[in-house]
Motif scaffolding. Structure first.
Motif, PDB file in Angstrom:
ATOM      1  N   LEU A 155      -7.138  16.864  40.840  1.00 41.50           N
ATOM      2  CA  LEU A 155      -5.720  16.605  41.091  1.00 41.50           C
ATOM      3  C   LEU A 155      -5.431  15.118  41.241  1.00 41.50           C
ATOM      4  O   LEU A 155      -4.476  14.590  40.660  1.00 41.50           O
ATOM      5  N   ARG A 156      -6.268  14.419  42.001  1.00 42.50           N
ATOM      6  CA  ARG A 156      -6.001  12.991  42.233  1.00 42.50           C
ATOM      7  C   ARG A 156      -6.285  12.171  40.971  1.00 42.50           C
ATOM      8  O   ARG A 156      -5.550  11.224  40.653  1.00 42.50           O
ATOM      9  N   THR A 157      -7.339  12.535  40.238  1.00 43.09           N
ATOM     10  CA  THR A 157      -7.660  11.823  38.997  1.00 43.09           C
ATOM     11  C   THR A 157      -6.547  12.006  37.973  1.00 43.09           C
ATOM     12  O   THR A 157      -6.125  11.053  37.303  1.00 43.09           O
TER      13      THR A 157
ATOM     14  N   VAL B 288      -0.488  17.129  49.070  1.00 43.35           N
ATOM     15  CA  VAL B 288      -1.274  18.227  48.500  1.00 43.35           C
ATOM     16  C   VAL B 288      -1.378  19.382  49.496  1.00 43.35           C
ATOM     17  O   VAL B 288      -1.181  20.555  49.140  1.00 43.35           O
ATOM     18  N   LYS B 289      -1.654  19.054  50.743  1.00 41.61           N
ATOM     19  CA  LYS B 289      -1.778  20.084  51.776  1.00 41.61           C
ATOM     20  C   LYS B 289      -0.470  20.862  51.915  1.00 41.61           C
ATOM     21  O   LYS B 289      -0.478  22.095  51.986  1.00 41.61           O
TER      22      LYS B 289
ATOM     23  N   GLU C 159      -1.795  26.335  38.787  1.00 35.77           N
ATOM     24  CA  GLU C 159      -1.011  25.706  37.725  1.00 35.77           C
ATOM     25  C   GLU C 159       0.312  25.168  38.280  1.00 35.77           C
ATOM     26  O   GLU C 159       0.743  24.059  37.945  1.00 35.77           O
ATOM     27  N   ILE C 160       0.964  25.946  39.132  1.00 33.52           N
ATOM     28  CA  ILE C 160       2.244  25.520  39.710  1.00 33.52           C
ATOM     29  C   ILE C 160       2.028  24.425  40.744  1.00 33.52           C
ATOM     30  O   ILE C 160       2.887  23.550  40.916  1.00 33.52           O
ATOM     31  N   LEU C 161       0.878  24.428  41.409  1.00 37.61           N
ATOM     32  CA  LEU C 161       0.523  23.314  42.293  1.00 37.61           C
ATOM     33  C   LEU C 161       0.497  22.008  41.504  1.00 37.61           C
ATOM     34  O   LEU C 161       1.055  20.983  41.931  1.00 37.61           O
ATOM     35  N   GLN C 162      -0.129  22.029  40.330  1.00 33.72           N
ATOM     36  CA  GLN C 162      -0.167  20.840  39.475  1.00 33.72           C
ATOM     37  C   GLN C 162       1.250  20.428  39.065  1.00 33.72           C
ATOM     38  O   GLN C 162       1.589  19.242  39.072  1.00 33.72           O
ATOM     39  N   LEU C 163       2.054  21.423  38.724  1.00 32.25           N
ATOM     40  CA  LEU C 163       3.433  21.156  38.323  1.00 32.25           C
ATOM     41  C   LEU C 163       4.185  20.410  39.428  1.00 32.25           C
ATOM     42  O   LEU C 163       4.871  19.417  39.173  1.00 32.25           O
TER      43      LEU C 163
END
Length: 251
Positions: free
Chosen positions: A105-107, A126-127, A157-161
């Protein structure tokens, strides 16, 4: 306002018999702040459109354009498309052994934005997003999607979004395989991303159930590689009642 324009797009794949055409002249315009639902029977080209926008190498564009604010998306590499503001939530998210969620996620966020987010702020963000999506905090230390259930993969996937904040999100059957509770959670995440970022959404689905939670502004019926009909939310209701038979009879 940003605009994603798809103009007379024709796409095929290589087969043993030669090039097989799948998309046969797709025209579609999406503005930020809008939600467009694409519905249609299996094999109509919905996922091909999603993959082509994202830059999957299997799909060969033979004609047409994809423009993001006037810039030719087809000339961009996959990572350039992500940096320009395009996001794809995959129908079948893949496992990435050896890469933890935290590092991924951070990269990815650093690559998209061109600079690393502040660690303290990022960790809190993120948390908070994981809590909203009801993702177990222990998942942050696990490898991406490895051993995750189908519903857990879709929530990631929605977390990334939510974290990457794209201009346009293409959601390829994000509702498939979700129970009612997971569907609500995923839909709430998409709605949050839209409200916070003025994002444009292209939602690909077979069924109207997700449209009860993510309200479309426009509905497009895909049949045999092109848009057979388009309208407002009422079109989805009609499809629920009538199905696709009348379109297939004309194809």
């Amino acid at each position: 306002m940003s605009t994603l324009e798809i103009k007379d797009l024709k796409v095929g794949i290589e087969t043993e018999q030669g090039l097989k055409e799948i998309l046969k002249g797709v025209n579609l315009t999406i503005n930020t702040g809008e939600t467009h639902a694409i519905m249609g029977p299996n094999g109509s080209g919905k996922s091909t459109l999603a993959a082509t926008i994202a830059g999957h190498p299997r799909y060969i564009v033979t004609e047409g354009q994809i423009l993001l604010d006037g810039k030719n998306v087809l000339e961009m590499s996959v990572d350039e498309r992500a940096k320009a503001g395009l996001f794809l939530a995959m129908q079948y998210p893949v496992e990435i052994p050896g890469v933890t969620m935290t590092n991924f996620l951070r990269t990815a966020k650093t690559a998209i934005d061109g600079e690393a987010p502040s660690l303290r702020t990022w960790t809190k963000t993120v948390k908070g997003a994981m809590e909203e999506l009801r993702i177990d905090p222990d998942f942050a230390a696990r490898n991406v999607n490895e051993g995750f259930s189908g519903g857990e993969k879709k929530r990631v996937e929605i977390l990334q979004l939510e974290l990457f904040k794209p201009k346009f999100a293409v959601l390829d059957e994000t509702d498939s395989g979700l129970d009612v509770d997971a569907l609500k959670i995923v839909s709430e995440g998409v709605n949050r991303a839209q409200e916070q970022n003025e994002m444009g959404t292209l939602l690909i689905t077979h069924y109207t159930r997700i449209l009860r939670y993510i309200k479309p502004d426009f509905v497009h019926v895909f049949v045999d590689g092109h848009v057979a009909e388009q309208g407002g939310p009422e079109l989805a209701d009609r499809l629920e009642e009538e199905g696709y038979d009348r379109y297939l009879a004309k194809a």
